[in-house]
Design an enzyme around this catalytic site. Structure first.
Site, short mmCIF file in Angstrom:
data_model
loop_
_atom_site.label_atom_id
_atom_site.label_comp_id
_atom_site.label_asym_id
_atom_site.label_seq_id
_atom_site.Cartn_x
_atom_site.Cartn_y
_atom_site.Cartn_z
N ALA A 143 0.81 -1.21 0.00
CA ALA A 143 0.00 0.00 0.00
C ALA A 143 0.85 1.26 0.00
O ALA A 143 0.44 2.29 -0.52
CB ALA A 143 -0.92 -0.01 1.22
N LYS A 146 7.08 -0.03 -2.89
CA LYS A 146 7.38 -1.07 -3.85
C LYS A 146 8.76 -1.63 -3.59
O LYS A 146 9.62 -0.99 -2.98
CB LYS A 146 7.33 -0.53 -5.28
CG LYS A 146 5.94 -0.18 -5.79
CD LYS A 146 6.00 0.24 -7.26
CE LYS A 146 4.62 0.60 -7.80
NZ LYS A 146 4.68 0.99 -9.22
N LEU A 147 8.97 -2.83 -4.07
CA LEU A 147 10.26 -3.49 -3.98
C LEU A 147 10.78 -3.74 -5.39
O LEU A 147 10.05 -4.24 -6.25
CB LEU A 147 10.12 -4.81 -3.24
CG LEU A 147 11.41 -5.54 -2.85
CD1 LEU A 147 12.25 -4.68 -1.93
CD2 LEU A 147 11.07 -6.87 -2.19
N ASP A 259 9.28 -11.09 14.15
CA ASP A 259 8.55 -11.69 13.03
C ASP A 259 9.42 -12.77 12.37
O ASP A 259 9.55 -12.83 11.16
CB ASP A 259 8.17 -10.61 12.01
CG ASP A 259 7.08 -11.10 11.05
OD1 ASP A 259 6.43 -12.11 11.35
OD2 ASP A 259 6.90 -10.46 10.00
#
Length: 414
Positions: A143, A146-147, A259
């Protein structure tokens, strides 16, 4: 963002089967069957491009504030970016751009040489020189960013670009704090089993973080390609040792990953494991007020799910689940949704089933790591020692098996 219906939560709710909601404090959003993503895991990218992969956080915007609610919840999640142009023929350099990326506002905002690059607070030495950065095509997006795959000084890299929110000063301030935190974490962590930080920079409208690019994909992708077949035991223990050594280093510096999961473990060109995605990591003394939903329910310790205080031992719990994945080749709780798994872990004490033929030392490590009582879970320094012993046992067993095989082979004329 659309506010979901408010509930008191699903933990302890006997009707959870009919009301599957993933939750943030005060906000509940119904999820579909088969989801294996927690709220924040939607902001963590694991996708491949030409056989390579990297896992980097695109949006961890609920991190560090129980009052923040990320727009990524109303976003369909991360998705591959469709583009028929190859990376090798579509690059963007500072001051000039090819047609292939001319419609990419994020890349243009980063590479526009007319806009000055802002320094990194306390980490100016890590500011990248955009003249040395060549950007390929975006291969995943969230959202707020970007990669991309690209090169820096001729080295393949992963480039994460985040967009500064224009209409929300509070959101912009929070994302700025998260960006600074991730830079601090990556710049501090230097270990063979931690993804290598290359640099970062800030522009008025975007933030950029550059790390090494892992060609082998994530461990989860590797296991999926094996189609639930178990990993050769020697390889599984070697990979587990890489993770345990990296996490012992992380914990030794007083950090928590929060995580740890197979999606965030990358396989480098030399087959070693690199721990990635420190966008949600925290210094341990800062646990007060941490957002518990950061992470992914299948790997999440019960105290995090229940919003109770927690320590570094949440990473040890997650490691126990990862070790089980490596031993079995399977997705944990694969017949449950993520929320069903969370309910079962907390309310019913459910854990993955350890295979009957599992080495006793590996079974002990798993069961101790995912014990409901954090005090029972061993520190990673002890996990490393136990795995090293297991590795020696496996090597000894293999040598004995080969010796017996040689003795039983029929003699030939040769």
């Amino acid at each position: 963002m659309v506010e979901g219906p408010k509930f008191t939560g699903i933990i302890g709710n006997s009707n959870y089967e009919n009301n599957l909601y993933e939750f943030t404090p005060g906000f509940y959003h119904k999820i579909g069957e088969g989801s294996n993503m927690s709220i924040d895991s939607m902001g963590s990218m694991q996708t491949s491009n030409g056989g390579g992969s990297v896992s980097m956080s695109v949006d961890n915007s609920s991190v560090g504030s129980n009052d923040s609610h990320t727009h990524i919840l109303s976003h369909p999640g991360l998705k591959p970016v469709k583009n028929n142009n190859s990376v090798g023929h579509s690059v963007l350099r500072a001051g000039r751009e090819t047609h292939a990326l001319s419609d990419d506002a994020l890349a243009r905002a980063l590479m526009d040489s007319r806009v000055p690059t802002e320094g990194l607070q306390n980490y100016d030495d890590w500011t990248i020189d955009l003249r040395k950065l060549n950007m390929g095509m975006a291969f995943a997006q969230g959202a707020f960013g970007k990669l991309y795959k690209g090169t820096y000084n001729g080295e393949d890299v992963a480039i994460k670009i985040l967009e500064r929110p224009e209409n929300s000063p509070e959101r912009a301030q929070l994302m700025e704090q998260q960006f600074q935190q991730e830079v601090m974490m990556l710049a501090t962590l230097r270990h063979p089993n931690i993804v290598r930080f290359i640099g970062a920079c800030r522009k008025p409208m975007v933030w950029c973080i550059v790390t090494e690019y892992a060609r082998g994909g994530s461990v989860r992708q590797f296991l999926m390609r094996r189609q639930n077949r178990s990993v050769p035991l020697r390889l599984a223990v070697k990979q587990a040792l890489d993770v345990a050594r990296g996490m012992a280093y992380v914990h030794g510096l007083g950090f928590i990953h929060r995580d740890l999961k197979s999606d965030n473990l990358l396989i480098s060109a030399d087959k070693s494991i690199k721990i990635a995605d420190f966008g949600v990591a925290r210094i341990e003394v800062q646990t007060e007020g941490m957002t518990p939903e950061t992470g992914t329910y299948r790997w999440m310790a019960p105290e995090m799910i229940q919003h109770r205080p927690y320590t570094q031992k949440v990473d040890v719990y997650s490691f126990g689940i990862v070790l089980w994945e490596l031993i079995t080749g399977m997705l944990p709780f694969q017949n449950m949704t993520a929320v069903q798994a969370a309910f079962a872990v907390v309310n019913k004490g459910v854990r993955p089933i350890v295979p009957n033929d599992c080495l006793p030392v590996l079974s002990e490590i798993m069961t101790r790591c995912w014990d409901a009582n954090p005090e029972v879970r061993p520190p990673f320094t002890e996990v490393v020692r136990m795995l090293e012993n297991a590795e020696m046992d496996i090597m000894t067993t293999v040598r004995k098996a080969r010796f017996r095989c040689c003795l039983t082979q029929p003699m030939t004329a040769d």
